[in-house]
Design a protein around this motif. Sequence first.
Motif, short mmCIF file in Angstrom:
data_model
loop_
_atom_site.label_atom_id
_atom_site.label_comp_id
_atom_site.label_asym_id
_atom_site.label_seq_id
_atom_site.Cartn_x
_atom_site.Cartn_y
_atom_site.Cartn_z
N VAL A 481 24.98 88.66 73.70
CA VAL A 481 25.42 89.29 72.45
C VAL A 481 24.25 89.36 71.48
O VAL A 481 23.46 88.41 71.36
CB VAL A 481 26.58 88.49 71.83
N PHE A 482 24.15 90.48 70.79
CA PHE A 482 23.14 90.65 69.75
C PHE A 482 23.74 91.54 68.67
O PHE A 482 24.83 92.08 68.82
CB PHE A 482 21.86 91.27 70.32
N GLY A 483 23.02 91.68 67.57
CA GLY A 483 23.50 92.49 66.46
C GLY A 483 22.71 93.77 66.30
O GLY A 483 21.53 93.83 66.64
N ILE A 484 23.39 94.79 65.81
CA ILE A 484 22.71 96.02 65.44
C ILE A 484 23.07 96.34 64.00
O ILE A 484 24.11 95.91 63.49
CB ILE A 484 23.10 97.20 66.37
N PRO A 485 22.22 97.09 63.30
CA PRO A 485 22.47 97.37 61.87
C PRO A 485 23.76 98.17 61.67
O PRO A 485 24.16 98.99 62.50
CB PRO A 485 21.25 98.20 61.46
N ASP A 486 24.41 97.89 60.54
CA ASP A 486 25.62 98.60 60.16
C ASP A 486 25.59 98.83 58.66
O ASP A 486 25.27 97.92 57.89
CB ASP A 486 26.87 97.78 60.54
N ASP A 487 25.90 100.06 58.24
CA ASP A 487 25.79 100.40 56.82
C ASP A 487 26.69 99.56 55.94
O ASP A 487 26.33 99.21 54.82
CB ASP A 487 26.12 101.89 56.60
N ARG A 488 27.87 99.20 56.43
CA ARG A 488 28.82 98.47 55.59
C ARG A 488 28.76 96.96 55.80
O ARG A 488 28.80 96.20 54.85
CB ARG A 488 30.25 98.96 55.88
N LEU A 489 28.65 96.52 57.04
CA LEU A 489 28.75 95.08 57.35
C LEU A 489 27.40 94.41 57.57
O LEU A 489 27.36 93.24 57.92
CB LEU A 489 29.62 94.89 58.59
N VAL A 490 26.31 95.13 57.34
CA VAL A 490 24.94 94.64 57.54
C VAL A 490 24.61 94.59 59.03
O VAL A 490 23.64 95.17 59.49
CB VAL A 490 24.68 93.27 56.89
N GLU A 491 25.42 93.84 59.81
CA GLU A 491 25.25 93.76 61.25
C GLU A 491 26.62 93.82 61.90
O GLU A 491 27.61 93.40 61.30
CB GLU A 491 24.59 92.45 61.68
N VAL A 492 26.68 94.30 63.15
CA VAL A 492 27.89 94.18 63.97
C VAL A 492 27.47 93.73 65.36
O VAL A 492 26.36 94.01 65.82
CB VAL A 492 28.67 95.52 64.05
N PRO A 493 28.35 93.00 66.05
CA PRO A 493 27.98 92.49 67.37
C PRO A 493 28.11 93.53 68.48
O PRO A 493 29.03 94.36 68.48
CB PRO A 493 28.97 91.34 67.59
N VAL A 494 27.19 93.45 69.42
CA VAL A 494 27.20 94.26 70.64
C VAL A 494 27.14 93.29 71.81
O VAL A 494 26.41 92.30 71.77
CB VAL A 494 25.99 95.22 70.68
N ALA A 495 27.90 93.56 72.86
CA ALA A 495 27.91 92.71 74.04
C ALA A 495 27.43 93.48 75.25
O ALA A 495 27.93 94.58 75.53
CB ALA A 495 29.32 92.17 74.29
#
Length: 559
Positions: A481-495
């Motif tokens: 799992v890692f994070g990618i940028p998101d305009d609203r939540l800063v980061e969101v998880p990707v699996a």
Amino acid sequence: MSNDAIAEGDVPLPAARPPIPVTLADVLLRSREAWPQATALVLPDARYTYDDLARRAWATARSLAGMGVKPGDHVGLLFPNSAEFVTTLFGIAMLGAVAVPINTRYRAWELGFLVKDADLSCIVTYDGTRDYVDFATLLEEAFPELASQRQPGQLALDAAPLLRAVVMLGETERPWLTGPAAFAAAASACDNRQLTVWCEGVPIRSIAAIVYTSGTTSQPRGALLSQESLVRSWVMAGRRWGLRQSDSFWNPCQMFHIAGIGPLVFTLAHGAAFVTATHFEAGQALDQIDREKPTILYPTYPPLTMDLLTHPKFAATDTSHARAWLNVAPPDTLRRMQAAIPHASLITLYGSTEGGCVTMLSPEEDLETRMTTGGLPLPGNQVRVVSAETGEPAPPGIIGEIQYRGYNAFVGYYKDPEKTRATLGDDGWVRTGDMGDFDAAGRLTFRGRLKDMLKVGGENVAPAELEQYLESHPAVKLAQVFGIPDDRLVEVPVACIELHDGMVVGAEEIIAFCKGRISSFKVPRHVKVVTAWPMSLTKIQRGKLREQFITEMDEARGA
């Protein structure tokens, strides 16, 4: 030089200040004595004075004591923001027991872990938010044994052997629940003289609370916060705000978070009014701000703040009474926020569950300082930046790991000596895993995380914890799992997942496997099945996975 000459010099003495409460119970008891009829807590549908809260908290302490809870016992609080949370928190404190706030977004898997890991002897909850979550049903999902229990207050669970009681402050009835009438009646068994002795004798270095925070291990860890670290450090933060008894402090953060409980402590310690709601919805929050006209706003996290600033009601909301507010965000984002409420000084801070508010700006500082730094350490906090290569203190302008020590520092992680040793040195320095640097004036600026931790809309998400859950799916062999940028939540998880031989599963099934079983902020927004991992000599290269995924997303958008 004589003492008289020193006393007659031109150097001013520090200004006298009210004494800092010694224990968590002192916070409410002192303010109740000073301002009994002042407003202490404001909810959308109710208001409470200091006298109201103190009397209810003492009644809670008596009932808990009557049920056999003793100083040092661990008591869970499973509430959203409410008067019940506040009075239970301080009731636990008056008894000298240890408060363990529970994240109301937890689902059965996470709740079951925390109850056992924290060695809870009692849980206090209520059903005032059944439209959002039914806590009684959630507890039964976490502990199926509860359904066969018929002696409330004398529970016997193999999965949680120390748990003896679950108190329900509401109308929900189950054979295993201790209802409000039975809870109130338990006070008759309390030795009031003994309870007073316990309340007055709470040691300053005893544990006030265990606040769970996600880390890089497979599960959340309980940070042990002493009376001094929870009370004194946050009261000092209130002083940095310039908080006054006449202030009202609006905070939408949940009280089970340190961003909720810390400001609650310093607001009540200063005799001000704490304004909040059971849950955050931007339109309702703006209505409350317009109605209550708070002097300080604490939206804290960009997702909450941007929901407020972009809501159709914002332009008509009266924020003229606000003189200061706080957000934790990059400088460009802070500048946009400050422009939206220009008359109120926007500040930021650097802190953590383990250390509370470590550095913080003052509303009186100039605009550029407030937009670009995290402020000076609070009095009594030592902060340093050390080189990742040498471990030596770094000079101003050089980025290194942020470390701190002082009365604000946590005692350790509950039942996790290995992680405690890795985080808290014998010399008292807390190794944060965060990067930052000092300016010439000694103000700290946060520059990012050395850890793999994700920050999803202000919520910590440990990749290892989510990976462990994903790998409980029968088709999943390995997850990263890692994070990618998101305009609203800063980061969101990707699996990224590798499947067992012969298994076939799609992204939608994996996401469905997560929804409703783990907290919504932990649910992966994207799932990718992989057959080969990018490897270093011995480890999967999580950073390379992230780069590949972002590249593929960019290419897909351009297609």
